[in-house]
Design a protein around this motif. Structure first.
Motif, PDB file in Angstrom:
ATOM      1  N   SER A   8     -21.737  12.081  34.863  1.00 44.54           N
ATOM      2  CA  SER A   8     -20.882  11.919  33.683  1.00 44.54           C
ATOM      3  C   SER A   8     -19.753  10.980  34.063  1.00 44.54           C
ATOM      4  O   SER A   8     -19.020  11.248  35.005  1.00 44.54           O
ATOM      5  CB  SER A   8     -20.314  13.258  33.229  1.00 44.54           C
ATOM      6  OG  SER A   8     -21.349  14.112  32.826  1.00 44.54           O
ATOM      7  N   VAL A   9     -19.628   9.874  33.334  1.00 40.31           N
ATOM      8  CA  VAL A   9     -18.617   8.874  33.683  1.00 40.31           C
ATOM      9  C   VAL A   9     -17.617   8.627  32.557  1.00 40.31           C
ATOM     10  O   VAL A   9     -16.700   7.835  32.709  1.00 40.31           O
ATOM     11  CB  VAL A   9     -19.283   7.539  34.101  1.00 40.31           C
ATOM     12  CG1 VAL A   9     -20.017   7.704  35.427  1.00 40.31           C
ATOM     13  CG2 VAL A   9     -20.211   7.023  33.015  1.00 40.31           C
ATOM     14  N   GLY A  10     -17.778   9.300  31.440  1.00 40.66           N
ATOM     15  CA  GLY A  10     -16.838   9.131  30.346  1.00 40.66           C
ATOM     16  C   GLY A  10     -17.203  10.025  29.185  1.00 40.66           C
ATOM     17  O   GLY A  10     -18.311  10.552  29.108  1.00 40.66           O
ATOM     18  N   TRP A  11     -16.255  10.190  28.293  1.00 40.73           N
ATOM     19  CA  TRP A  11     -16.509  10.963  27.087  1.00 40.73           C
ATOM     20  C   TRP A  11     -15.671  10.436  25.935  1.00 40.73           C
ATOM     21  O   TRP A  11     -14.665   9.781  26.137  1.00 40.73           O
ATOM     22  CB  TRP A  11     -16.258  12.452  27.289  1.00 40.73           C
ATOM     23  CG  TRP A  11     -14.878  12.861  27.706  1.00 40.73           C
ATOM     24  CD1 TRP A  11     -14.477  13.194  28.971  1.00 40.73           C
ATOM     25  CD2 TRP A  11     -13.708  13.021  26.874  1.00 40.73           C
ATOM     26  NE1 TRP A  11     -13.141  13.532  28.978  1.00 40.73           N
ATOM     27  CE2 TRP A  11     -12.641  13.440  27.697  1.00 40.73           C
ATOM     28  CE3 TRP A  11     -13.458  12.840  25.506  1.00 40.73           C
ATOM     29  CZ2 TRP A  11     -11.362  13.688  27.213  1.00 40.73           C
ATOM     30  CZ3 TRP A  11     -12.174  13.084  25.025  1.00 40.73           C
ATOM     31  CH2 TRP A  11     -11.155  13.505  25.875  1.00 40.73           C
ATOM     32  N   VAL A  12     -16.133  10.721  24.732  1.00 40.80           N
ATOM     33  CA  VAL A  12     -15.355  10.446  23.533  1.00 40.80           C
ATOM     34  C   VAL A  12     -15.479  11.666  22.619  1.00 40.80           C
ATOM     35  O   VAL A  12     -16.554  12.253  22.492  1.00 40.80           O
ATOM     36  CB  VAL A  12     -15.793   9.140  22.817  1.00 40.80           C
ATOM     37  CG1 VAL A  12     -17.209   9.236  22.289  1.00 40.80           C
ATOM     38  CG2 VAL A  12     -14.833   8.776  21.693  1.00 40.80           C
ATOM     39  N   HIS A  13     -14.371  12.075  22.050  1.00 40.34           N
ATOM     40  CA  HIS A  13     -14.312  13.195  21.117  1.00 40.34           C
ATOM     41  C   HIS A  13     -13.925  12.614  19.766  1.00 40.34           C
ATOM     42  O   HIS A  13     -12.873  12.005  19.633  1.00 40.34           O
ATOM     43  CB  HIS A  13     -13.274  14.195  21.606  1.00 40.34           C
ATOM     44  CG  HIS A  13     -13.143  15.406  20.744  1.00 40.34           C
ATOM     45  ND1 HIS A  13     -12.155  16.336  20.948  1.00 40.34           N
ATOM     46  CD2 HIS A  13     -13.856  15.861  19.688  1.00 40.34           C
ATOM     47  CE1 HIS A  13     -12.266  17.309  20.065  1.00 40.34           C
ATOM     48  NE2 HIS A  13     -13.285  17.029  19.277  1.00 40.34           N
ATOM     49  N   VAL A  14     -14.793  12.798  18.784  1.00 44.72           N
ATOM     50  CA  VAL A  14     -14.592  12.230  17.459  1.00 44.72           C
ATOM     51  C   VAL A  14     -14.370  13.367  16.465  1.00 44.72           C
ATOM     52  O   VAL A  14     -15.095  14.352  16.488  1.00 44.72           O
ATOM     53  CB  VAL A  14     -15.809  11.382  17.019  1.00 44.72           C
ATOM     54  CG1 VAL A  14     -15.504  10.598  15.768  1.00 44.72           C
ATOM     55  CG2 VAL A  14     -16.269  10.465  18.125  1.00 44.72           C
ATOM     56  N   VAL A  15     -13.374  13.209  15.619  1.00 46.46           N
ATOM     57  CA  VAL A  15     -13.027  14.240  14.643  1.00 46.46           C
ATOM     58  C   VAL A  15     -12.970  13.607  13.261  1.00 46.46           C
ATOM     59  O   VAL A  15     -12.239  12.640  13.043  1.00 46.46           O
ATOM     60  CB  VAL A  15     -11.655  14.878  14.977  1.00 46.46           C
ATOM     61  CG1 VAL A  15     -11.279  15.928  13.941  1.00 46.46           C
ATOM     62  CG2 VAL A  15     -11.666  15.462  16.383  1.00 46.46           C
ATOM     63  N   LEU A  16     -13.725  14.154  12.336  1.00 44.12           N
ATOM     64  CA  LEU A  16     -13.698  13.705  10.947  1.00 44.12           C
ATOM     65  C   LEU A  16     -12.452  14.274  10.287  1.00 44.12           C
ATOM     66  O   LEU A  16     -12.175  15.468  10.393  1.00 44.12           O
ATOM     67  CB  LEU A  16     -14.948  14.205  10.218  1.00 44.12           C
ATOM     68  CG  LEU A  16     -15.091  13.867   8.754  1.00 44.12           C
ATOM     69  CD1 LEU A  16     -15.202  12.357   8.562  1.00 44.12           C
ATOM     70  CD2 LEU A  16     -16.305  14.554   8.163  1.00 44.12           C
ATOM     71  N   ALA A  17     -11.691  13.422   9.650  1.00 47.99           N
ATOM     72  CA  ALA A  17     -10.464  13.864   8.989  1.00 47.99           C
ATOM     73  C   ALA A  17     -10.341  13.176   7.641  1.00 47.99           C
ATOM     74  O   ALA A  17     -10.692  12.014   7.500  1.00 47.99           O
ATOM     75  CB  ALA A  17      -9.252  13.529   9.857  1.00 47.99           C
ATOM     76  N   GLU A  18      -9.871  13.915   6.656  1.00 44.61           N
ATOM     77  CA  GLU A  18      -9.585  13.332   5.353  1.00 44.61           C
ATOM     78  C   GLU A  18      -8.130  13.613   5.028  1.00 44.61           C
ATOM     79  O   GLU A  18      -7.625  14.703   5.286  1.00 44.61           O
ATOM     80  CB  GLU A  18     -10.489  13.934   4.283  1.00 44.61           C
ATOM     81  CG  GLU A  18     -11.933  13.521   4.441  1.00 44.61           C
ATOM     82  CD  GLU A  18     -12.776  13.969   3.265  1.00 44.61           C
ATOM     83  OE1 GLU A  18     -12.794  13.244   2.255  1.00 44.61           O
ATOM     84  OE2 GLU A  18     -13.381  15.034   3.372  1.00 44.61           O
ATOM     85  N   TYR A  19      -7.475  12.609   4.494  1.00 49.50           N
ATOM     86  CA  TYR A  19      -6.080  12.718   4.117  1.00 49.50           C
ATOM     87  C   TYR A  19      -5.950  12.366   2.647  1.00 49.50           C
ATOM     88  O   TYR A  19      -6.724  11.576   2.117  1.00 49.50           O
ATOM     89  CB  TYR A  19      -5.213  11.769   4.954  1.00 49.50           C
ATOM     90  CG  TYR A  19      -5.288  12.054   6.428  1.00 49.50           C
ATOM     91  CD1 TYR A  19      -4.531  13.075   6.994  1.00 49.50           C
ATOM     92  CD2 TYR A  19      -6.122  11.316   7.251  1.00 49.50           C
ATOM     93  CE1 TYR A  19      -4.598  13.346   8.353  1.00 49.50           C
ATOM     94  CE2 TYR A  19      -6.193  11.582   8.613  1.00 49.50           C
ATOM     95  CZ  TYR A  19      -5.429  12.595   9.151  1.00 49.50           C
ATOM     96  OH  TYR A  19      -5.504  12.862  10.486  1.00 49.50           O
ATOM     97  N   VAL A  20      -4.958  12.899   2.003  1.00 49.48           N
ATOM     98  CA  VAL A  20      -4.750  12.628   0.588  1.00 49.48           C
ATOM     99  C   VAL A  20      -4.446  11.148   0.355  1.00 49.48           C
ATOM    100  O   VAL A  20      -4.794  10.592  -0.679  1.00 49.48           O
ATOM    101  CB  VAL A  20      -3.647  13.549   0.004  1.00 49.48           C
ATOM    102  CG1 VAL A  20      -2.270  13.161   0.520  1.00 49.48           C
ATOM    103  CG2 VAL A  20      -3.688  13.551  -1.515  1.00 49.48           C
TER     104      VAL A  20
END
Length: 173
Positions: A67-79
């Motif tokens: 394992s040489v890297g990671w990315v954490h992605v989060v879906l977000a909605e804003y008004v």
């Protein structure tokens, strides 16, 4: 889902969805390179919750079985904005660092587009000039400079998080 990312005609790494928290040791080690404190038990606990969520994804880059890297992605909605994805990533400090980052960010962008996101937003500390150049090389544009503020969410629990964020403020993304 697993994808190979080719850059300049060369496979640089294999990016895959993390389906179990078994890589917690490497995730914790890579995360501490960013200046955040994260132990293996903390990584295992948090990843076990993250992996149950449909509005988040955690991708790991694998190079020669490590394992040489990671990315954490989060879906977000804003008004005040269309659906966006916010991400955070960490990679092994090495000569292939930028290729790993490109592969992970590319995979995160695909995930975001599959969910109808109109943009991917990320934050980077004002002191991380190399990171800013990297993001700009991916086509990102600096849209603002801001403070990152933290308020505790209850007795005891949030204080440790705010202290950790405050101590990581300098080198963190």
């Amino acid at each position: 889902m697993s994808t190979n990312r080719t850059i300049g005609g060369h496979d640089c790494c294999h990016a895959f969805e993390l389906r179990a928290s078994s890589d917690a040791v490497e995730i914790a080690r890579l995360t501490t390179q960013l200046g955040y404190e994260l132990t293996e038990p903390q990584a295992t606990d948090r990843l076990s919750r993250i992996l149950l969520r449909s509005d988040q994804q955690f991708f790991v880059a694998d190079l020669d079985g490590r394992s040489v890297g990671w990315v954490h992605v989060v879906l977000a909605e804003y008004v005040d904005a269309e659906a966006v994805c916010r991400d955070r990533w960490a990679g092994r400090r090495s000569s292939s660092h930028r290729r790993i980052g490109r592969a992970l960010m590319g995979r995160a962008e695909v995930w975001a587009k599959e969910r109808g996101c109109s943009m991917v937003r990320l934050s980077s500390s004002a002191t991380r000039d190399a990171a800013h150049r990297f993001y700009e090389s991916l086509g990102c544009t600096n849209i603002k400079t801001q403070y990152a503020l933290c308020q505790t969410a209850g007795p005891g629990r949030g204080r440790a998080l705010c202290r950790a964020l405050r101590s990581a403020r300098g080198p963190a993304s």
